[in-house]
Write a protein that holds these residues in place. Structure first.
Motif, short mmCIF file in Angstrom:
data_model
loop_
_atom_site.label_atom_id
_atom_site.label_comp_id
_atom_site.label_asym_id
_atom_site.label_seq_id
_atom_site.Cartn_x
_atom_site.Cartn_y
_atom_site.Cartn_z
N MET A 223 0.83 -1.18 0.00
CA MET A 223 0.00 0.00 0.00
C MET A 223 0.88 1.25 0.00
N ALA A 224 0.47 2.28 -0.71
CA ALA A 224 1.23 3.52 -0.82
C ALA A 224 1.21 4.27 0.51
N LYS A 225 2.29 4.97 0.76
CA LYS A 225 2.38 5.76 1.99
C LYS A 225 1.57 7.05 1.84
N SER A 226 1.03 7.51 2.93
CA SER A 226 0.29 8.77 2.91
C SER A 226 1.29 9.93 2.89
N GLN A 227 0.80 11.09 2.56
CA GLN A 227 1.66 12.28 2.56
C GLN A 227 2.23 12.53 3.95
N GLN A 228 1.42 12.32 4.96
CA GLN A 228 1.87 12.52 6.34
C GLN A 228 3.02 11.56 6.69
N GLN A 229 2.93 10.30 6.25
CA GLN A 229 3.99 9.33 6.51
C GLN A 229 5.29 9.75 5.80
N ARG A 230 5.16 10.19 4.53
CA ARG A 230 6.34 10.63 3.79
C ARG A 230 6.98 11.85 4.45
N ASP A 231 6.14 12.79 4.91
CA ASP A 231 6.66 13.98 5.59
C ASP A 231 7.39 13.60 6.88
N ASN A 232 6.81 12.68 7.64
CA ASN A 232 7.43 12.25 8.89
C ASN A 232 8.79 11.58 8.64
N GLU A 233 8.87 10.76 7.60
CA GLU A 233 10.13 10.10 7.26
C GLU A 233 11.18 11.12 6.83
N LEU A 234 10.74 12.12 6.08
CA LEU A 234 11.66 13.17 5.63
C LEU A 234 12.21 13.94 6.83
N VAL A 235 11.35 14.26 7.77
CA VAL A 235 11.78 14.96 8.98
C VAL A 235 12.80 14.12 9.73
N GLU A 236 12.56 12.83 9.86
CA GLU A 236 13.49 11.93 10.56
C GLU A 236 14.84 11.85 9.84
N ARG A 237 14.80 11.73 8.50
CA ARG A 237 16.05 11.67 7.73
C ARG A 237 16.86 12.95 7.92
N ARG A 238 16.18 14.08 7.90
CA ARG A 238 16.88 15.35 8.08
C ARG A 238 17.51 15.45 9.46
N LYS A 239 16.82 14.94 10.46
CA LYS A 239 17.37 14.95 11.82
C LYS A 239 18.61 14.05 11.90
N GLU A 240 18.54 12.87 11.29
CA GLU A 240 19.67 11.93 11.30
C GLU A 240 20.90 12.52 10.62
N LEU A 241 20.67 13.25 9.53
CA LEU A 241 21.78 13.82 8.76
C LEU A 241 22.21 15.19 9.26
N ASP A 242 21.54 15.72 10.26
CA ASP A 242 21.79 17.07 10.75
C ASP A 242 21.69 18.08 9.61
N ASP A 243 20.67 17.88 8.78
CA ASP A 243 20.41 18.72 7.61
C ASP A 243 19.91 20.08 8.08
N ARG A 244 20.48 21.16 7.54
CA ARG A 244 20.09 22.51 7.95
C ARG A 244 19.70 23.33 6.73
N GLU A 245 18.74 24.18 6.93
CA GLU A 245 18.27 25.03 5.84
C GLU A 245 18.94 26.39 5.92
N LEU A 246 19.43 26.87 4.77
CA LEU A 246 19.99 28.21 4.68
C LEU A 246 19.08 29.04 3.80
N ARG A 247 18.78 30.23 4.23
CA ARG A 247 17.97 31.15 3.42
C ARG A 247 18.75 32.43 3.24
N HIS A 248 18.62 32.99 2.06
CA HIS A 248 19.38 34.20 1.76
C HIS A 248 18.61 35.03 0.74
N ARG A 249 18.35 36.27 1.03
CA ARG A 249 17.67 37.16 0.10
C ARG A 249 18.71 37.94 -0.70
N VAL A 250 18.46 38.09 -1.99
CA VAL A 250 19.38 38.81 -2.86
C VAL A 250 18.60 39.76 -3.76
N ARG A 251 19.29 40.74 -4.27
CA ARG A 251 18.71 41.68 -5.22
C ARG A 251 18.79 41.08 -6.63
N PRO A 252 18.05 41.66 -7.57
CA PRO A 252 17.99 41.08 -8.92
C PRO A 252 19.35 40.86 -9.59
#
Length: 98
Positions: free
Chosen positions: A1-30
């Motif tokens: 059976m296919a995974k629900s969106q919630q299950q996929r999101d939860n797995e993604l969150v866990e993978r990011r925690k395991e890898l210590d994945d961090r998001e960088l955001r940066h605003r720039v001009r044109p």
């Protein structure tokens, strides 16, 4: 059976925690965005995050001396022509009112 969106999101969150994945955001001009787009086009890169990650990794691999020229802030050089220098030297500011 296919995974629900919630299950996929939860797995993604866990993978990011395991890898210590961090998001960088940066605003720039044109202008900066256009330069990034040019770099990506020149090298066939389609993802901005990939381009930025490659630039960081390559600058780090170049070491302190090798990366210095790429990480220095560009400064404009002001050159005063002899005519302007002469005019400035001859300039007498008006007297200030009392």
């Amino acid at each position: 059976m296919a995974k629900s969106q919630q299950q996929r999101d939860n797995e993604l969150v866990e993978r990011r925690k395991e890898l210590d994945d961090r998001e960088l955001r940066h605003r720039v001009r044109p202008g900066i965005h256009e330069k990034l787009q040019d770099l990506m086009a020149w090298h066939g890169i389609t993802e901005k995050s990939e381009a930025i990650q490659l630039m960081i990794m390559n600058a780090h691999a170049a070491g302190p001396a090798g990366s210095a020229s790429h990480l220095s802030i560009p400064r404009h050089e002001i050159t005063i022509s002899p005519n302007v220098a002469r005019a400035l030297a001859e300039f007498v500011p008006p007297a200030e009112p009392d």
